[in-house]
Design a protein around this motif. Structure first.
Motif, mmCIF file in Angstrom:
data_model
loop_
_atom_site.group_PDB
_atom_site.id
_atom_site.type_symbol
_atom_site.label_atom_id
_atom_site.label_comp_id
_atom_site.label_asym_id
_atom_site.label_seq_id
_atom_site.Cartn_x
_atom_site.Cartn_y
_atom_site.Cartn_z
ATOM 1 N N ASN A 4 0.829 -1.208 0.000
ATOM 2 C CA ASN A 4 0.000 0.000 0.000
ATOM 3 C C ASN A 4 0.867 1.263 0.000
ATOM 4 N N TRP B 77 -14.895 7.415 0.640
ATOM 5 C CA TRP B 77 -13.529 6.977 0.385
ATOM 6 C C TRP B 77 -12.771 6.644 1.659
ATOM 7 N N VAL B 78 -13.431 6.648 2.809
ATOM 8 C CA VAL B 78 -12.742 6.357 4.059
ATOM 9 C C VAL B 78 -12.218 4.922 4.013
ATOM 10 N N ASN B 79 -10.980 4.742 4.466
ATOM 11 C CA ASN B 79 -10.304 3.440 4.475
ATOM 12 C C ASN B 79 -10.035 2.932 3.059
ATOM 13 N N GLN B 80 -9.884 3.851 2.110
ATOM 14 C CA GLN B 80 -9.490 3.503 0.747
ATOM 15 C C GLN B 80 -8.274 4.332 0.365
ATOM 16 N N LEU C 60 -7.154 6.056 7.016
ATOM 17 C CA LEU C 60 -7.081 4.609 6.852
ATOM 18 C C LEU C 60 -7.212 3.915 8.197
ATOM 19 N N SER C 61 -7.384 2.600 8.162
ATOM 20 C CA SER C 61 -7.487 1.794 9.368
ATOM 21 C C SER C 61 -6.486 0.651 9.296
ATOM 22 N N SER C 62 -6.493 -0.200 10.308
ATOM 23 C CA SER C 62 -5.557 -1.317 10.345
ATOM 24 C C SER C 62 -5.860 -2.373 9.290
ATOM 25 N N GLN C 63 -7.070 -2.338 8.691
ATOM 26 C CA GLN C 63 -7.388 -3.291 7.623
ATOM 27 C C GLN C 63 -6.768 -2.885 6.282
ATOM 28 N N GLU C 64 -6.456 -1.616 6.103
ATOM 29 C CA GLU C 64 -5.875 -1.120 4.844
ATOM 30 C C GLU C 64 -4.756 -0.141 5.184
ATOM 31 N N PRO C 65 -3.676 -0.637 5.837
ATOM 32 C CA PRO C 65 -2.689 0.299 6.381
ATOM 33 C C PRO C 65 -1.573 0.620 5.388
#
Length: 302
Positions: A100, A162-165, A244-249
């Motif tokens: 990422n 688009w949050v966490n993208q 972003l979050s820990s799922q899409e870091p």
């Protein structure tokens, strides 16, 4: 009886101090300059001071947390580097984070270099109404703290879902005021107006002038801006941790998950930091010589 006239004696030409200084300068022009022992000592000291934090990162990443707590601390690498790397992989999805970060940093770098070169060319060589005011507004945005725009920017990406993208991190960084000003100053000094006028006489459009003339001349500046942008995007922490979050870091977000517990495991944290630093060093190692060579080439041409 005829007497032969003696030839006139040539008087030594008197030289002014300015002429003697010019002669000394010409005689030294072809000489190779060598630094003294003091200069070498200062350079070696500067290299050691600059390289020690990275060396300590390697030492800490290859040791245990107990070894790092010793007084005085050990300065030699240990044998736990692979073990700490495995701990990093278990505590955080560092592989996905590296991917990422590479996607985000590369996209931001390409967009910033292209957009800032276009804008810098417009501000440097094109004549249009309001050019000075627009440049002043662009430079003025550099004085605004980025934290002031976090809330409205987050509201915007939430409205766009688009949050966490990754596009929430990529799109806000595609243009920077520093990049526009940097490329504008570079093109003002490196791109002669005669080249653009000659291309206009030959019937070239503005787009053709940009791709055929501006881009080759601006390549050293684009390389420097690309390197600075890539490093800044790779090391960015504040906005990715918000969007972003820990799922899409990204790497910096993933490093926050390391060394958890009542006592932070500094060795695991340093191992993750080492993993996150290696790609930047690799990019700089591959492009550093080209960047320096391009800067020197542009300076000689100028």
């Amino acid at each position: 009886m005829t007497s032969l006239a003696e030839p006139p004696v040539k008087q030594p030409a008197t030289t002014t101090p300015r002429e003697r200084k010019r002669r000394r300068g010409r005689s030294r022009a072809g000489r190779t300059m060598h630094g003294g022992k003091l200069a070498h000592a200062i350079l070696i000291l500067a290299v050691l001071v600059s390289a020690f934090p990275f060396y300590w990162t390697i030492v800490a990443a290859s040791r245990s947390n107990a070894d790092l707590a010793k007084v005085p601390p050990t300065l030699l690498p240990g044998s736990r580097l692979i073990h700490n790397f495995e701990a990093v992989m278990e505590e955080a999805d560092i592989g996905k984070a590296l991917l990422n970060s590479f996607v985000v940093s590369s996209s931001i770098t390409v967009g910033t270099v292209l957009c800032c070169t276009l804008a810098g060319f417009a501000f440097a060589k094109l004549r249009f109404r309001g050019r000075g005011a627009l440049l002043a507004v662009t430079v003025g945005t550099m004085m605004i703290p980025p934290q002031l725009g976090v809330i409205p920017l987050f509201m915007l990406i939430a409205e766009l879902q688009w949050v966490n993208q990754l596009q929430a991190v990529i799109l806000p960084g595609l243009v920077s005021a520093f990049g526009v000003f940097f490329m504008r100053q570079f093109l003002v000094q490196s791109l002669p107006d005669e080249l653009i006028e000659a291309a206009r006489v030959d019937g070239a459009s503005t787009a053709r002038i940009f791709w055929s003339i501006v881009v080759p001349v601006a390549r050293p500046g684009m390389a420097v801006l690309g390197m600075l942008t890539f490093m800044a995007a790779w090391n960015d922490f504040f906005w990715p941790i918000v969007a972003l979050s820990s799922q899409e870091p990204t790497v910096q977000v993933a490093l926050r998950q390391l060394g958890g517990g009542y006592v932070h495991d500094q060795s695991v944290i340093m191992a993750g930091t080492l993993l996150g630093t290696l790609p930047v060093l690799l990019v700089f190692g591959l492009l550093g010589r080209q960047i320096v060579g391009g800067i020197m080439q542009g300076a000689v041409k100028g």
